[in-house]
Design a protein around this motif. Structure first.
Motif, PDB file in Angstrom:
ATOM      1  N   PHE A 165      55.313  41.806  12.613  1.00  0.00           N
ATOM      2  CA  PHE A 165      56.346  40.819  12.793  1.00  0.00           C
ATOM      3  C   PHE A 165      57.001  41.001  13.894  1.00  0.00           C
ATOM      4  CE2 PHE A 165      60.599  39.377  11.573  1.00  0.00           C
ATOM      5  CZ  PHE A 165      60.443  38.155  11.407  1.00  0.00           C
ATOM      6  N   LEU A 166      57.623  42.258  14.237  1.00  0.00           N
ATOM      7  CA  LEU A 166      58.188  42.643  15.320  1.00  0.00           C
ATOM      8  C   LEU A 166      57.227  42.401  16.637  1.00  0.00           C
ATOM      9  CD1 LEU A 166      59.632  45.972  14.474  1.00  0.00           C
ATOM     10  CD2 LEU A 166      60.911  43.715  14.565  1.00  0.00           C
ATOM     11  N   ILE A 167      56.096  42.582  16.612  1.00  0.00           N
ATOM     12  CA  ILE A 167      55.208  42.197  17.616  1.00  0.00           C
ATOM     13  C   ILE A 167      55.155  40.773  17.765  1.00  0.00           C
ATOM     14  CG2 ILE A 167      52.749  42.277  18.779  1.00  0.00           C
ATOM     15  CD1 ILE A 167      52.523  44.900  17.198  1.00  0.00           C
ATOM     16  N   ALA A 168      54.830  40.005  16.817  1.00  0.00           N
ATOM     17  CA  ALA A 168      54.904  38.321  16.743  1.00  0.00           C
ATOM     18  C   ALA A 168      56.253  37.871  17.189  1.00  0.00           C
ATOM     19  CB  ALA A 168      54.874  38.039  15.482  1.00  0.00           C
ATOM     20  N   ASN A 169      57.447  38.571  17.165  1.00  0.00           N
ATOM     21  CA  ASN A 169      58.731  38.048  17.707  1.00  0.00           C
ATOM     22  C   ASN A 169      58.423  38.198  19.298  1.00  0.00           C
ATOM     23  OD1 ASN A 169      61.112  37.283  16.003  1.00  0.00           O
ATOM     24  ND2 ASN A 169      59.831  38.630  14.718  1.00  0.00           N
ATOM     25  N   VAL A 170      58.107  39.449  19.798  1.00  0.00           N
ATOM     26  CA  VAL A 170      58.192  39.741  21.261  1.00  0.00           C
ATOM     27  C   VAL A 170      57.132  38.515  21.877  1.00  0.00           C
ATOM     28  CG1 VAL A 170      57.308  41.288  22.837  1.00  0.00           C
ATOM     29  CG2 VAL A 170      58.720  42.060  21.057  1.00  0.00           C
ATOM     30  N   ILE A 176      58.157  30.839  24.301  1.00  0.00           N
ATOM     31  CA  ILE A 176      59.272  29.948  24.062  1.00  0.00           C
ATOM     32  C   ILE A 176      60.661  30.363  24.807  1.00  0.00           C
ATOM     33  CG2 ILE A 176      58.540  28.975  21.850  1.00  0.00           C
ATOM     34  CD1 ILE A 176      60.769  30.683  20.623  1.00  0.00           C
ATOM     35  N   SER A 177      60.746  31.484  25.502  1.00  0.00           N
ATOM     36  CA  SER A 177      61.620  32.291  26.121  1.00  0.00           C
ATOM     37  C   SER A 177      62.529  33.183  25.124  1.00  0.00           C
ATOM     38  CB  SER A 177      62.422  31.277  26.993  1.00  0.00           C
ATOM     39  OG  SER A 177      63.387  30.696  26.125  1.00  0.00           O
ATOM     40  N   SER A 178      63.076  34.158  25.918  1.00  0.00           N
ATOM     41  CA  SER A 178      63.794  35.318  25.022  1.00  0.00           C
ATOM     42  C   SER A 178      65.090  34.544  24.223  1.00  0.00           C
ATOM     43  CB  SER A 178      64.053  36.290  25.814  1.00  0.00           C
ATOM     44  OG  SER A 178      64.628  36.122  26.940  1.00  0.00           O
ATOM     45  N   ASP A 179      65.633  33.685  25.420  1.00  0.00           N
ATOM     46  CA  ASP A 179      66.904  33.057  24.919  1.00  0.00           C
ATOM     47  C   ASP A 179      66.871  32.339  23.777  1.00  0.00           C
ATOM     48  OD1 ASP A 179      68.162  34.337  27.281  1.00  0.00           O
ATOM     49  OD2 ASP A 179      67.796  32.498  28.495  1.00  0.00           O
ATOM     50  N   LYS A 180      65.845  31.634  23.743  1.00  0.00           N
ATOM     51  CA  LYS A 180      65.462  30.651  22.458  1.00  0.00           C
ATOM     52  C   LYS A 180      65.197  31.513  21.188  1.00  0.00           C
ATOM     53  CE  LYS A 180      63.822  26.253  24.491  1.00  0.00           C
ATOM     54  NZ  LYS A 180      62.822  25.289  24.377  1.00  0.00           N
ATOM     55  N   LEU A 181      64.530  32.424  21.487  1.00  0.00           N
ATOM     56  CA  LEU A 181      64.163  33.469  20.296  1.00  0.00           C
ATOM     57  C   LEU A 181      65.290  33.957  19.774  1.00  0.00           C
ATOM     58  CD1 LEU A 181      61.888  34.911  18.506  1.00  0.00           C
ATOM     59  CD2 LEU A 181      62.049  36.939  20.527  1.00  0.00           C
ATOM     60  N   LEU A 182      66.393  34.480  20.763  1.00  0.00           N
ATOM     61  CA  LEU A 182      67.597  35.103  20.359  1.00  0.00           C
ATOM     62  C   LEU A 182      68.483  33.947  19.386  1.00  0.00           C
ATOM     63  CD1 LEU A 182      68.472  37.519  23.099  1.00  0.00           C
ATOM     64  CD2 LEU A 182      67.519  38.214  20.920  1.00  0.00           C
ATOM     65  N   SER A 198      55.146  29.375  12.919  1.00  0.00           N
ATOM     66  CA  SER A 198      54.357  29.848  13.951  1.00  0.00           C
ATOM     67  C   SER A 198      54.372  31.467  13.937  1.00  0.00           C
ATOM     68  CB  SER A 198      54.940  29.241  15.355  1.00  0.00           C
ATOM     69  OG  SER A 198      54.561  27.814  15.313  1.00  0.00           O
ATOM     70  N   LEU A 199      55.786  31.915  13.721  1.00  0.00           N
ATOM     71  CA  LEU A 199      55.834  33.290  13.961  1.00  0.00           C
ATOM     72  C   LEU A 199      55.233  33.860  12.551  1.00  0.00           C
ATOM     73  CD1 LEU A 199      57.708  35.675  14.889  1.00  0.00           C
ATOM     74  CD2 LEU A 199      59.564  35.028  13.311  1.00  0.00           C
ATOM     75  N   LEU A 200      55.271  33.486  11.357  1.00  0.00           N
ATOM     76  CA  LEU A 200      54.614  33.881  10.317  1.00  0.00           C
ATOM     77  C   LEU A 200      53.059  34.074  10.643  1.00  0.00           C
ATOM     78  CD1 LEU A 200      56.505  32.587   7.061  1.00  0.00           C
ATOM     79  CD2 LEU A 200      56.615  34.841   8.267  1.00  0.00           C
ATOM     80  N   ILE A 201      52.375  32.911  11.390  1.00  0.00           N
ATOM     81  CA  ILE A 201      50.883  32.892  11.550  1.00  0.00           C
ATOM     82  C   ILE A 201      50.853  34.040  12.556  1.00  0.00           C
ATOM     83  CG2 ILE A 201      49.117  31.421  12.666  1.00  0.00           C
ATOM     84  CD1 ILE A 201      50.699  28.988  11.587  1.00  0.00           C
ATOM     85  N   PHE A 202      51.396  34.040  13.515  1.00  0.00           N
ATOM     86  CA  PHE A 202      51.417  35.374  14.485  1.00  0.00           C
ATOM     87  C   PHE A 202      51.438  36.583  13.881  1.00  0.00           C
ATOM     88  CE2 PHE A 202      53.236  32.578  18.069  1.00  0.00           C
ATOM     89  CZ  PHE A 202      51.997  31.944  18.234  1.00  0.00           C
ATOM     90  N   THR A 203      52.392  36.653  12.986  1.00  0.00           N
ATOM     91  CA  THR A 203      52.546  37.968  12.092  1.00  0.00           C
ATOM     92  C   THR A 203      51.052  38.206  11.190  1.00  0.00           C
ATOM     93  OG1 THR A 203      54.848  37.832  12.165  1.00  0.00           O
ATOM     94  CG2 THR A 203      53.756  39.297  10.562  1.00  0.00           C
TER      95      THR A 203
END
Length: 473
Positions: A165-170, A176-182, A198-203
């Motif tokens: 999950f952490l890798i997917a966030n990175v 999408i850019s770190s600003d949007k993610l935060l 999408s985040l869950l799919i990447f995870t």
């Protein structure tokens, strides 16, 4: 040649005789090369995790926003109009891979590849911590599903999921850019449902790769391993077993203390199989160079440790070429490597030159399709155009206007005569160019326009201007 040597190329180490997945339980490596790999891996992990959060002149250090077509590479913003630079960079990358593989084999896979780094330096170390080393893992796999096995497996799966999950966030921060993610992290996930899905799919993808698919990525999915067959030759430096020394005339023999093996014709390999047990892809390096080998050097450390214990010289498995083992010849910079180097230098120089010539502002002025010229009064000819001005910088540009540089004439824009372009923004609209008939010598004339910010010329562009045929020479 033994049956074992004849058959190793027909199968891979992760498939058993029944054609089913043979799970690899590698022994925890240790040694000089493993220590070096840890230093390299931790440095690259820090870089991979921090890169999308680093800003240079307001630009994210690395950004690959495919949807919005925004790309930052080492802090430099790139637009779709810079696609030629991207293509040139990819060509340089392919040539570099060819050059590096021809010289040093698959060393990239074992030392730099994110798949290997995350697998061996993160997930595998978690597995060692929870389940123990090779022997303990094999016993646990054969063990019935009692309380101990359930506890260890569930704990491992939970930790694997959290890391995935952490890798997917990175990974999402790169897209999408770190600003949007935060910003999304601080908001309700249901407000950004598509992003959250999408985040869950990447995870799930990362969890599948590191918890189950594992070394199969390197063996089956990655095309780089297949390239070895055409890029390697007998002069390439790879992780290799010195069969001359290890086999001698009679082959291998188990070690016996105080035995003089040299007079018996046996090689230095004592058939301890430590090089096999420690391999993360389950191969026997003594069978020669294989596509499964990722040059991780775990077998070198394991063999050197055994050689040290039995008082034999180290280096039975080492970085060497086939030519070095067979003929004791040192590494040479071959004509093929010189050719790769020359192409790399030329392409890299071309890319650097293009980067220096690349403008921060790009303008295009195109004549409106289907529109002919218009006569205004007795002497003036007018053409209508659409324009686009792209600001590639992180600073807004004020008081932007067009002026005709050559020939003399007037430009009038629809709307305000000057406009503002936001940072990394786009301005577009319509304008008219009016030129005196006397200055037109063809029915299609080339005109040069300047884009100004205040009194500063920031970009020039050209377009065609239609005039009456009667004035054509």
């Amino acid at each position: 040649m033994s049956t074992e040597k004849e058959s190793f190329r027909d199968t891979i180490g992760t498939i058993n005789e029944e054609g089913k997945r043979a799970w690899v339980f590698p022994k925890k490596p240790s040694g000089k090369f493993y220590t070096y790999r840890k230093y390299v891996s931790y440095a690259l992990l820090i870089f991979l995790i921090s890169a999308p959060f680093i800003k240079i002149n307001g630009n994210q250090f690395l950004l690959f926003n495919i949807v919005e077509r925004r790309f930052n590479v080492f802090g430099f913003p790139f637009w779709p109009q810079d696609f030629y630079l991207f293509v040139l960079s990819m060509i340089i990358g392919v040539v570099f891979v060819g050059f590096f593989t021809a010289a040093f084999g698959r060393i990239f896979c074992g030392w730099i590849c994110p798949q290997t780094i995350f697998m061996e330096m993160v997930f595998r170390r978690v597995e060692y911590w929870i389940e123990g080393d090779r022997g303990a893992q094999i016993r646990l796999a054969r063990q019935k599903w009692d309380a101990e096995k359930i506890r260890k497996r569930v704990l491992k799966w939970i930790v694997f999921f959290i890391i995935s999950f952490l890798i997917a966030n990175v990974f999402l921060a790169y897209l999408i850019s770190s600003d949007k993610l935060l910003l999304y992290i601080q908001s309700n996930p249901l407000d950004q449902l598509s992003t959250f899905v999408s985040l869950l799919i990447f995870t799930a993808v990362f969890y599948f790769i590191f918890a189950w698919f594992r070394e199969q990525v390197c063996i089956i999915a990655c095309p780089y391993g297949r390239l070895q067959g055409v890029l390697l030759d007998n002069k390439s430096i790879v992780v290799a077993y010195d069969h001359k020394r290890g086999e001698s005339t009679k082959g291998r023999k188990k070690y016996k203390k105080d035995e003089d093996r040299s007079t018996q014709g046996y090689g230095d390999c004592i058939d301890c199989r430590q090089c096999v047990n420690v391999c993360p892809t389950g191969i026997d390096i003594r069978n020669g160079t294989q596509l499964e080998c990722v040059n991780c050097t775990a077998c070198i450390d394991a063999c050197d440790d055994i050689m040290d214990k039995v008082n034999y010289p180290k280096g039975l498995i080492r970085y060497a070429s086939e030519e070095n083992i067979e003929k004791k010849l040192p590494f040479k910079f071959t004509p093929r490597l010189k050719g790769y180097s020359a192409v790399l230098i030329i392409l890299t120089g071309l890319l650097i030159g293009m980067l220096f010539l690349r403008n921060d502002v790009e303008a295009s002025v195109l004549r409106l399709p289907g529109q002919l010229y218009q006569e205004k009064g007795e002497f003036m000819i007018s053409n209508v155009y659409t324009y686009k001005v792209i600001n590639k910088t992180v600073n807004a540009i004020d008081s932007v206007r067009f002026e005709l540089i050559e020939p003399k004439g007037k430009i009038s824009t629809v709307g305000n005569s000057s406009f503002r372009i936001d940072k990394e923004g786009l301005a577009e609209g319509t304008l008219f160019i009016n030129i005196d008939k006397a200055l037109l010598d063809k029915d299609k004339n080339k005109v040069k326009l300047g884009v100004y910010s205040g009194d500063t010329l920031i970009e020039t562009t050209t377009t065609t201007f239609l005039g009456p045929r009667s004035f054509s020479n």
